[in-house]
Design an enzyme around this catalytic site. Structure first.
Site, PDB file in Angstrom:
ATOM      1  N   PHE A   8       0.829  -1.199   0.000  1.00 36.49           N
ATOM      2  CA  PHE A   8       0.000   0.000   0.000  1.00 36.49           C
ATOM      3  C   PHE A   8       0.867   1.255   0.000  1.00 36.49           C
ATOM      4  O   PHE A   8       1.887   1.317   0.697  1.00 36.49           O
ATOM      5  CB  PHE A   8      -0.868   0.064   1.263  1.00 36.49           C
ATOM      6  N   ASP A   9       0.422   2.248  -0.744  1.00 41.39           N
ATOM      7  CA  ASP A   9       0.878   3.605  -0.492  1.00 41.39           C
ATOM      8  C   ASP A   9       0.220   4.041   0.823  1.00 41.39           C
ATOM      9  O   ASP A   9      -0.739   3.415   1.280  1.00 41.39           O
ATOM     10  CB  ASP A   9       0.440   4.504  -1.657  1.00 41.39           C
TER      11      ASP A   9
END
Length: 216
Positions: A8-9
């Site tokens: 994930f960002d």
């Protein structure tokens, strides 16, 4: 190939830091260039590294502008950061189901940890790769490659989730599947242009997507 890893960002993907980022840019730029920048002017600055952004404005003041930005960002962090719906529940469920989960962000580690603690997500992530850990930032594949190496995962077994083209192109460059989030501040159509494999309307959409991918 089964997907067993989700990267994930952070900003704009797991936690809503949009107002914090915009306010930090406006504070910094109005300090050095009074009345020259408005809200809409700083939206394109969301995503690239601070060094890349400020060096395009004034190379001679990059480090002091970064310091100004980070001080404001740190001081106003908790009052301006908000949660996105279904994020906590989704990440918790991924962890429960045995997925390897990591974060790949262009942010400095100190503020990453603040955001994870505030949102109570800090207990879930096996690996967090920040700008402090790499020489090249997304969309260069290095940050994702580092996360995958630390997780002992292969690119073809991984999915990268993000709100910016740096995340989608970074995933493509690293050889992962990609999922874009429709709640990006830049708009759904902006990310669709980069041809992510999936588009999420809420984070919990990840669960049936992964289930279907791993069933086929």
């Amino acid at each position: 190939m089964r997907i067993n890893t989700v990267l994930f960002d952070l900003d704009g993907t797991l936690i809503n830091t949009n107002e914090l980022i915009i306010s930090s840019f406006l504070h910094t730029l109005n300090t050095y260039y009074p009345n020259q920048y408005k809200r809409e002017d700083v939206l394109p600055f969301i995503g690239p590294s601070l060094h890349d952004t400020f060096s395009k404005i004034d190379e001679s003041k990059v480090e002091e502008m970064i310091t100004s930005y980070r001080e404001f960002n740190h001081d106003h962090h908790d009052e301006l950061v908000e949660e996105y719906e279904t994020v906590y529940e989704t990440v918790r469920e991924l962890k429960k189901q045995g997925y390897k989960v990591g974060i790949v962000t262009t942010k400095a580690r100190q503020t990453v940890e603040m955001g994870l603690q505030l949102s109570k997500l800090d207990e879930f992530f096996d690996v967090v790769v920040t700008i402090d850990d790499v020489e090249h930032v997304k969309p260069h594949p290095e940050p994702l490659q580092k996360a995958l190496e630390l997780l002992d995962a292969k690119p073809e077994e991984a999915l990268m989730v993000g709100d910016n083209h740096h995340d989608i192109v970074g995933g493509q460059n690293a050889g992962t599947k990609t999922a874009a989030v429709s709640w990006t501040l830049k708009g759904r159509a902006y990310l669709e242009a980069y041809k992510p494999d999936f588009m999420l309307d809420k984070m919990s959409d990840l669960l049936p997507i992964l289930s279907n991918m791993n069933r086929s």
